[in-house]
Scaffold this motif. Structure first.
Motif, PDB file in Angstrom:
ATOM      1  N   ASP A 152       0.837  -1.200   0.000  1.00 47.48           N
ATOM      2  CA  ASP A 152       0.000   0.000   0.000  1.00 47.48           C
ATOM      3  C   ASP A 152       0.877   1.257   0.000  1.00 47.48           C
ATOM      4  O   ASP A 152       2.106   1.200   0.118  1.00 47.48           O
ATOM      5  CB  ASP A 152      -0.956  -0.005   1.193  1.00 47.48           C
ATOM      6  CG  ASP A 152      -0.240  -0.110   2.534  1.00 47.48           C
ATOM      7  OD1 ASP A 152       0.968   0.218   2.608  1.00 47.48           O
ATOM      8  OD2 ASP A 152      -0.875  -0.516   3.511  1.00 47.48           O
ATOM      9  N   LYS A 153       0.230   2.394  -0.123  1.00 47.80           N
ATOM     10  CA  LYS A 153       0.947   3.663  -0.226  1.00 47.80           C
ATOM     11  C   LYS A 153       1.736   3.966   1.040  1.00 47.80           C
ATOM     12  O   LYS A 153       2.861   4.491   0.982  1.00 47.80           O
ATOM     13  CB  LYS A 153      -0.046   4.793  -0.504  1.00 47.80           C
ATOM     14  CG  LYS A 153       0.623   6.147  -0.733  1.00 47.80           C
ATOM     15  CD  LYS A 153      -0.399   7.227  -1.083  1.00 47.80           C
ATOM     16  CE  LYS A 153       0.293   8.562  -1.318  1.00 47.80           C
ATOM     17  NZ  LYS A 153      -0.696   9.628  -1.650  1.00 47.80           N
ATOM     18  N   GLU A 157       5.674   4.869   1.217  1.00 48.55           N
ATOM     19  CA  GLU A 157       6.132   6.127   1.818  1.00 48.55           C
ATOM     20  C   GLU A 157       7.166   5.875   2.908  1.00 48.55           C
ATOM     21  O   GLU A 157       8.117   6.652   3.070  1.00 48.55           O
ATOM     22  CB  GLU A 157       4.941   6.906   2.381  1.00 48.55           C
ATOM     23  CG  GLU A 157       4.071   7.533   1.297  1.00 48.55           C
ATOM     24  CD  GLU A 157       2.823   8.196   1.858  1.00 48.55           C
ATOM     25  OE1 GLU A 157       2.441   7.871   3.018  1.00 48.55           O
ATOM     26  OE2 GLU A 157       2.230   9.033   1.150  1.00 48.55           O
ATOM     27  N   GLU A 189       2.574   2.769  -8.159  1.00 45.56           N
ATOM     28  CA  GLU A 189       2.701   3.878  -7.224  1.00 45.56           C
ATOM     29  C   GLU A 189       4.082   3.918  -6.581  1.00 45.56           C
ATOM     30  O   GLU A 189       4.716   4.981  -6.498  1.00 45.56           O
ATOM     31  CB  GLU A 189       1.625   3.766  -6.133  1.00 45.56           C
ATOM     32  CG  GLU A 189       1.518   4.997  -5.260  1.00 45.56           C
ATOM     33  CD  GLU A 189       0.266   4.954  -4.385  1.00 45.56           C
ATOM     34  OE1 GLU A 189      -0.395   5.994  -4.267  1.00 45.56           O
ATOM     35  OE2 GLU A 189      -0.031   3.885  -3.827  1.00 45.56           O
ATOM     36  N   SER A 190       4.582   2.756  -6.129  1.00 45.83           N
ATOM     37  CA  SER A 190       5.890   2.746  -5.469  1.00 45.83           C
ATOM     38  C   SER A 190       7.010   3.080  -6.447  1.00 45.83           C
ATOM     39  O   SER A 190       7.964   3.797  -6.105  1.00 45.83           O
ATOM     40  CB  SER A 190       6.154   1.388  -4.802  1.00 45.83           C
ATOM     41  OG  SER A 190       6.322   0.358  -5.754  1.00 45.83           O
TER      42      SER A 190
END
Length: 358
Positions: A152-153, A157, A189-190
């Motif tokens: 997940d985000k 992060e 996203e990553s």
């Protein structure tokens, strides 16, 4: 003949100088971290079924995937920073112990804080069983116990924040290597976040891709990276063109051109082809062929990871693309002579470059 000898001596000196400059070069490795388990022993036919009984096998563990790239950078005297995710299970304890052991053999201090442990996530395990024969060993089976869940985000992060902290410490990262095994870490996203970090700090990105026939668009997250190192089968998947032909006439140029058009590398496309060597393509259409250094592979497991490690270190040591590919070619040729997932030592690499035994 004399001119050829002078050329070879100059090249040897140049490549040895590149490897000599590997020491403490800082490389970021981001990708899917796995644990490789190898068991090997003498076997006999089973009375129960058409299979073998392996009695009291010798068992060994080694970091696989991005973990193997990390291990090879360490053994070649580089200084890698590893990013990825693992589970919080018994296998993760073994994997971290293996990574720590390799780290502490090279440096008295160091950290693995680029690795995020996720509760309820399975640590990927690749288990290979070998039957020992009189003059060789035969692989009977490989069992993959894998995790594919995309991170997940928040996890991405956490990895990025760790990298930014390292950058603030004054690290000198020159190369960022993506080791993609499609196990959920390198999501769209990553990858976008990691590439943004690299752009901010002027770090060149190299990709060892894992394209898929089922999801051909997933490779697009890497478009525009500095370099790509697929094997021939992966290049077929990327281009959508099946390899045909022989040494005299083939469609490799078509595969490379379509792959380059799709991936748009800034620096190069390096297609590895086992005992047929490596094929290096540039965006301007130029091409270089690198023949295999020494034939007769014992085990190809992890050889691509070794090549990626040597390629990354060479570029970090300011080698030209062609010289970096040549060093990677030498390193890979050593890896295939070893059993299982193995690391190549810097001295092994310099010894082979010094005397390739052509």
């Amino acid at each position: 003949m004399l001119t050829k000898k002078i050329f070879f001596m100059n090249e040897k000196s140049r490549l040895l100088n590149i490897v000599d400059n590997f020491d403490n070069k800082e490389i970021i490795v981001a990708g899917d971290i796995m644990l490789d388990l190898t068991e090997e022993g003498h076997g006999s036919e089973s009375p129960e079924d058409a299979c073998f009984i392996i009695k009291n096998p010798e068992t060994s563990f080694a970091p696989g995937g991005a973990g193997n790239v990390y291990s090879n950078i360490l053994s070649l005297n580089g200084k890698p920073y590893l990013c990825g995710v693992i589970g919080k299970d018994n296998l993760s304890i073994v994997l971290l112990a293996e990574l720590n052991c390799k780290l502490k053999k090279k440096y008295s201090t160091g950290e693995l804080d680029g690795i995020v442990s996720i509760p309820d996530r399975k640590t990927t395990l690749k288990r290979r069983t070998f039957k020992r024969e009189s003059h060789y060993r035969r692989q009977l089976v490989r069992v993959d116990n894998e995790e594919y869940t995309p991170i997940d985000k928040a996890t991405a992060e956490k990895v990025i924040n760790g990298l930014k902290e390292k950058a603030k410490e004054g690290t000198n990262f020159k190369i960022f290597s993506f080791s993609d095994y499609s196990k959920g870490f390198l999501t769209n996203e990553s990858v976008e976040m990691l590439r943004s970090f690299c752009k901010e700090y002027g770090i060149r990105t190299i990709v060892d891709p894992k394209p898929s026939l089922q999801d051909p668009d997933k490779i697009l997250k890497f478009v525009g990276c500095y370099g790509f190192k697929p094997n021939l089968k992966e290049a077929e998947y990327i281009s959508g063109i099946n390899f045909k032909g022989s040494k005299e006439k083939n469609n490799l140029n078509d595969i490379a051109k379509k792959s380059m058009d799709l991936l748009k590398p800034e620096g190069f496309l390096l297609i590895t082809d086992g005992e047929n060597g490596m094929h290096l393509f540039y965006p301007d259409g130029k091409f270089e062929y690198l023949p295999v250094v020494n034939k007769g592979a014992l085990d190809i497991t992890g050889a691509g990871d070794t090549s990626l490690a040597a390629l990354s270190l060479s570029l970090a040591a300011n080698a030209s693309i062609i010289d970096a590919a040549k060093v990677a070619n030498y390193a890979g040729s050593i890896a295939v002579k070893k059993k299982g997932t193995a690391s190549v030592l810097k001295k092994e690499l310099t010894d082979l470059i010094d005397d390739p035994g052509f």
